[in-house]
Design a protein around this motif. Structure first.
Motif, mmCIF file in Angstrom:
data_model
loop_
_atom_site.group_PDB
_atom_site.id
_atom_site.type_symbol
_atom_site.label_atom_id
_atom_site.label_comp_id
_atom_site.label_asym_id
_atom_site.label_seq_id
_atom_site.Cartn_x
_atom_site.Cartn_y
_atom_site.Cartn_z
ATOM 1 N N ALA A 17 -3.993 -4.642 -2.273
ATOM 2 C CA ALA A 17 -3.220 -3.468 -1.844
ATOM 3 C C ALA A 17 -3.365 -2.319 -2.835
ATOM 4 C CB ALA A 17 -1.750 -3.855 -1.671
ATOM 5 N N SER A 18 -3.367 -2.634 -4.118
ATOM 6 C CA SER A 18 -3.481 -1.584 -5.133
ATOM 7 C C SER A 18 -4.837 -0.892 -5.062
ATOM 8 C CB SER A 18 -3.279 -2.184 -6.529
ATOM 9 O OG SER A 18 -1.997 -2.774 -6.648
ATOM 10 N N VAL A 19 -5.887 -1.683 -4.897
ATOM 11 C CA VAL A 19 -7.234 -1.108 -4.806
ATOM 12 C C VAL A 19 -7.340 -0.189 -3.593
ATOM 13 C CG1 VAL A 19 -9.665 -1.649 -4.346
ATOM 14 C CG2 VAL A 19 -8.396 -2.942 -6.069
ATOM 15 N N ILE A 40 0.838 -1.202 0.000
ATOM 16 C CA ILE A 40 0.000 0.000 0.000
ATOM 17 C C ILE A 40 0.873 1.253 0.000
ATOM 18 C CG2 ILE A 40 -1.639 1.340 1.386
ATOM 19 C CD1 ILE A 40 -2.851 -1.329 2.274
ATOM 20 N N ALA A 41 1.912 1.235 0.832
ATOM 21 C CA ALA A 41 2.825 2.382 0.888
ATOM 22 C C ALA A 41 3.507 2.607 -0.462
ATOM 23 C CB ALA A 41 3.857 2.171 1.981
ATOM 24 N N THR A 42 3.854 1.514 -1.144
ATOM 25 C CA THR A 42 4.515 1.621 -2.446
ATOM 26 C C THR A 42 3.609 2.282 -3.471
ATOM 27 O OG1 THR A 42 5.863 -0.349 -2.013
ATOM 28 C CG2 THR A 42 5.562 0.301 -4.317
ATOM 29 N N VAL A 43 2.344 1.837 -3.538
ATOM 30 C CA VAL A 43 1.412 2.409 -4.513
ATOM 31 C C VAL A 43 1.090 3.853 -4.152
ATOM 32 C CG1 VAL A 43 -0.860 2.169 -5.564
ATOM 33 C CG2 VAL A 43 0.462 0.126 -4.986
ATOM 34 N N TRP A 78 -4.290 5.281 -13.160
ATOM 35 C CA TRP A 78 -3.779 4.135 -12.438
ATOM 36 C C TRP A 78 -4.597 2.865 -12.624
ATOM 37 C CZ3 TRP A 78 0.931 4.335 -10.596
ATOM 38 C CH2 TRP A 78 1.499 5.602 -10.386
ATOM 39 N N GLY A 79 -5.748 2.955 -13.281
ATOM 40 C CA GLY A 79 -6.529 1.754 -13.556
ATOM 41 C C GLY A 79 -5.773 0.716 -14.387
ATOM 42 N N PRO A 80 -4.936 1.122 -15.354
ATOM 43 C CA PRO A 80 -4.209 0.130 -16.162
ATOM 44 C C PRO A 80 -3.295 -0.801 -15.366
ATOM 45 C CG PRO A 80 -4.234 2.244 -17.293
ATOM 46 C CD PRO A 80 -4.829 2.486 -15.944
ATOM 47 N N ALA A 86 -4.939 1.481 -2.003
ATOM 48 C CA ALA A 86 -4.174 2.712 -2.214
ATOM 49 C C ALA A 86 -4.867 3.639 -3.202
ATOM 50 C CB ALA A 86 -2.771 2.371 -2.697
ATOM 51 N N ILE A 87 -5.403 3.079 -4.277
ATOM 52 C CA ILE A 87 -6.067 3.903 -5.292
ATOM 53 C C ILE A 87 -7.330 4.548 -4.727
ATOM 54 C CG2 ILE A 87 -7.392 3.729 -7.432
ATOM 55 C CD1 ILE A 87 -5.246 1.760 -8.420
ATOM 56 N N PHE A 88 -8.083 3.785 -3.943
ATOM 57 C CA PHE A 88 -9.318 4.354 -3.401
ATOM 58 C C PHE A 88 -9.049 5.318 -2.248
ATOM 59 C CE2 PHE A 88 -13.096 2.893 -5.426
ATOM 60 C CZ PHE A 88 -12.620 1.917 -6.280
ATOM 61 N N ARG A 89 -7.922 5.198 -1.614
ATOM 62 C CA ARG A 89 -7.545 6.242 -0.654
ATOM 63 C C ARG A 89 -7.396 7.578 -1.369
ATOM 64 N NH1 ARG A 89 -2.959 4.183 3.621
ATOM 65 N NH2 ARG A 89 -4.249 2.722 4.788
ATOM 66 N N ARG A 90 -6.813 7.520 -2.557
ATOM 67 C CA ARG A 90 -6.622 8.747 -3.321
ATOM 68 C C ARG A 90 -7.964 9.330 -3.740
ATOM 69 N NH1 ARG A 90 -2.672 12.427 -3.226
ATOM 70 N NH2 ARG A 90 -2.389 13.454 -5.223
ATOM 71 N N VAL A 91 -8.878 8.460 -4.172
ATOM 72 C CA VAL A 91 -10.227 8.917 -4.537
ATOM 73 C C VAL A 91 -10.903 9.560 -3.333
ATOM 74 C CG1 VAL A 91 -12.513 8.176 -5.284
ATOM 75 C CG2 VAL A 91 -10.482 7.209 -6.370
#
Length: 736
Positions: free
Chosen positions: A606-608, A569-572, A637-639, A610-615
């Motif tokens: 983990a990717s989901v 999560i930290a990486t993304v 980042w969806g790709p 991190a991405i939804f934290r941004r949203v």
């Protein structure tokens, strides 16, 4: 004739003044909790002035009352009243343009809520309906709506005297850890029919509700609720103080007053409930103090947030990952300030120090190579190098030496000094000077300390000292000095504090000193996988992470997977924050995945997150609307999901992860968010029709997703219709 006209005019004028006076909304604030849960700190300072996220608790209460449209506030002070008066005199609430007038009432003889209310009645302070709250309330509720409902009920029911404002919570949420209760309401109008305390969840004690059938007369349908947080926010009529005056045995607001009124054949008064989904809770214990602090930093109380700078001179700015810093904060180049952290003005952080999920006050001097996690450091604290503070609280003007370790649940009182190379045991409370308490309890504590644990080396608190046989006060004093020196070190200053009987649960079912501490509990019932504002979240069998908090369940999850989740999560998040390219980001993730030997499912999860934290960050800070936030983040980042899922089953797993994470996050309109997420991924050719249809067949009939399936059903039907039309067009072209 003229005399009569004048008299009549004067009478009408007085009547008009009385009406205006009655329309003024008053508030009674109980600044004293009449409890000892925050000892030893409250022996020095009242609970309402203790800082939560570097803001005194009373400020949250007064901000709520200001937004509620209150015209006059009475602060009822039973202890430390002079400190409260001094604070109010120096605050913005005493300025001529303050939204209401604040009056400090010294009720020094009061020992309970009942005593305070009888004092209010004796002084004749109340002229109309008033709000009764405590000085430790934290809420963003829309009080105007509750007040309108209260007024409507008053008009419809002349015997209506109180509206209790209650908030929903999960059954075992820690905000209910000290005062769980059962309410029975008339389902048609929320009139409270019955109230009863219930045992703490920790006691595992079964209980029954024994209600007089006569109370149910005239009630067509009733509902029993034990999922409510009772924050003691009540809208009261002028009859309430008088009822306390007539019943001198009423001491507690709920178990005495409410229960007495509901069961009285003579009073025949009615109490109603107002149940809200908004953030409403009290800092009534160390556990709730901890929970509220984390929620406040994570912006669950929005628009009540730290960077609103409620206090004069505050200069907090908000950064990503819920990091707040005031001006004049000095950070060493190699220190790390991680998520959910606030640092006050004038504080200095040394080289190699790591601070995470913590609040640091003003003018603190924090040395090098220090680790502070899940902790609360108040103003003017000095911490020397190589010290570790884990889930503890350090009050103002404390000095911690080098190589000190504060273990889980430690409470260090004002002006305490801890010597170098000292380890403070789990759940220990220390005050600078002795606090008067029960001698017998101290003897029990001393005996337990001297016999229960093995020796610890160095200056760690040694617990196997000779058996203490104490029979008089001098020996007690000597024993206290001896234990205290062992505890804080030879050059330290402080004494051990052990909770009084009032800190324990009344049924005695909870172990002494554990129920009311910051200490983590391994028992499931003390684990909360939601914020206070979350209501329907269920515990999981594995560890996951939401956009704002870490869910923790200890049911067979391996440490390696937990470590991977944190690191991934930290990486993304770092890649999103620094706008890295996809190739670099995926290289880091795959390297991490192979080094820890986890599956692609963990990578997708983990990717989901991190991405939804941004949203969520864009939506919560009102930077973008939900649709624009989803589109902006996923188009870039969806790709990454194309490199994490490789067949239909894995893409279905991806859709399931997205569904669960959106529901975990508690977006205002989760169905709207999910619709746009899946639609963007479909437009990017990441999700194919056959995958969507197969996934939809598996989730459309699941009741736990009922709140989001309506809009998704229309989307899936639209896809199928478009697919069929496309097929018809292709068939027509072939025929031609």
């Amino acid at each position: 004739m003229s005399g009569k006209k004048t008299k009549s005019g004067k009478a009408n004028q007085n009547k008009k003044q009385e009406v205006v006076q009655d329309e003024r909304l008053q508030a009674i604030v109980l600044t004293d909790s009449f409890e000892t849960r925050f000892m030893p700190l409250t022996s020095v300072k009242p609970r309402c002035l203790l800082p939560l996220a570097n803001i005194p608790l009373i400020e949250y209460t007064l901000e709520f009352l200001a937004k509620a449209g209150v015209n006059e506030v009475y602060l009822i002070c039973a202890s430390h009243g002079e400190q409260i008066q001094e604070y109010i005199d120096q605050s913005k609430w005493s300025l001529p343009w303050a939204p209401f007038k604040v009056n400090t009432i010294m009720s020094l003889e009061s020992r309970s809520v009942g005593d305070a209310m009888r004092d209010v009645d004796n002084r004749g302070l109340i002229t109309g309906d008033f709000v009764l709250v405590s000085g430790d309330l934290v809420t963003n509720m829309d009080f105007e709506k509750a007040l309108d409902i209260h007024k409507q009920r008053r008009k419809a029911d002349k015997d209506h005297i109180v509206t209790m404002c209650l908030s929903k919570a999960t059954q075992f949420h820690k905000t209910r850890s000290h005062e769980p209760a059962t309410f029975i309401f008339d389902k048609s109008n929320d009139r409270c029919i019955y109230y009863q305390d219930i045992p703490l969840a920790s006691s595992r004690e079964k209980t029954t509700i024994d209600i007089d059938p006569e109370l149910l007369e005239g009630v067509d349908e009733f509902v029993l609720r034990n999922d409510l947080i009772d924050c003691h926010v009540d809208i009261c009529s002028p009859h309430v103080p008088a009822i306390f005056q007539e019943n001198f045995d009423y001491q507690f607001l709920r178990r005495d007053f409410v229960r007495g009124v509901l069961s009285s054949d003579l009073l025949k008064k009615h109490i109603y409930g107002y149940i809200t989904d908004e953030y409403t809770t009290r800092a009534e214990s160390w556990q709730t103090y901890d929970a509220i602090s984390q929620d406040f930093i994570a912006r669950w109380c929005y628009p009540l947030v730290l960077n609103a700078n409620l206090l004069k001179g505050q200069t907090y700015s908000y950064e990503s990952q819920h990091i707040y810093k005031e001006k004049d904060v000095v950070l060493a180049q190699s220190c790390k300030i991680k998520k959910n952290t606030a640092i006050g003005s004038g504080s200095k952080i040394g080289e190699g120090t790591v601070i995470e999920n913590s609040v640091v006050g003003r003018n603190c001097k924090i040395g090098s190579n220090i680790r502070i996690k899940n902790s609360y450091i108040w103003d003017n604290v000095v911490i020397d190098d190589n010290t570790t503070i884990e889930h503890s609280l350090v009050a103002s003007d404390v000095k911690l030496g080098s190589n000190v370790t504060l273990n889980d649940g430690s409470i260090i009182g004002f002006n305490v000094v801890i010597d170098d190379n000292v380890t403070i045991p789990v759940g220990t409370k220390i005050s600078a000077v002795p606090v008067q308490r029960n001698t017998a309890q101290f003897l029990d504590t001393a005996h337990n300390l001297s016999s229960s644990d093995e020796d610890e080396e160095g200056s760690t608190f040694t617990r196997n000292s000779s058996s203490l046989s104490i029979s008089n006060s001098d020996e007690v004093a000597d024993a206290k000095i001896k234990l205290s020196k062992q505890l804080v070190g030879p050059n330290g200053r402080g004494v051990l504090y052990e909770s009084d009987d009032e800190d324990e649960d009344e049924d005695g079912s909870t172990e002494k000193g554990i129920a009311n501490t910051l200490t983590y509990r391994d028992d499931d019932i003390y684990l909360s996988d939601t914020s206070i504002s979350s209501i329907t979240q269920k515990h999981r069998k594995r560890r996951t992470m939401s956009m704002t908090s870490i869910y923790t369940d200890y049911e067979g999850e391996e440490d390696e997977e937990e470590d991977f989740e944190k690191e991934a999560i930290a990486t993304v998040e770092r890649a999103i924050e620094n706008n890295h390219d996809l190739d670099t980001s995926m290289l880091e993730l795959n390297t991490l995945r192979m080094s820890m030997n986890v599956t692609y499912h963990e990578v997708r999860n983990a990717s989901v997150i991190a991405i939804f934290r941004r949203v969520y960050h864009f939506v919560a800070t009102q930077t973008l609307g939900p649709k624009d936030a989803v589109t902006k983040v996923l188009q870039q980042w969806g790709p990454v999901f194309k490199r994490q899922a490789f067949d239909s089953d894995e893409f279905i797993d991806l859709m399931n992860i997205i569904l669960d994470r959106v529901l975990d996050q508690k977006f205002d309109k989760p169905d709207f968010i999910l619709f746009h997420v899946y639609n963007v991924l479909y437009d990017l050719d990441i999700l194919e029709e056959d995958v969507i249809y197969k996934w939809w067949d598996s989730v459309s009939g699941d009741s736990k997703y009922s709140e989001v399936t309506a809009l998704l059903a229309k989307w899936v039907d639209w896809l199928k219709t478009a697919d069929e039309e496309s097929s018809d067009e292709e068939d027509s072209d072939e025929d031609e």
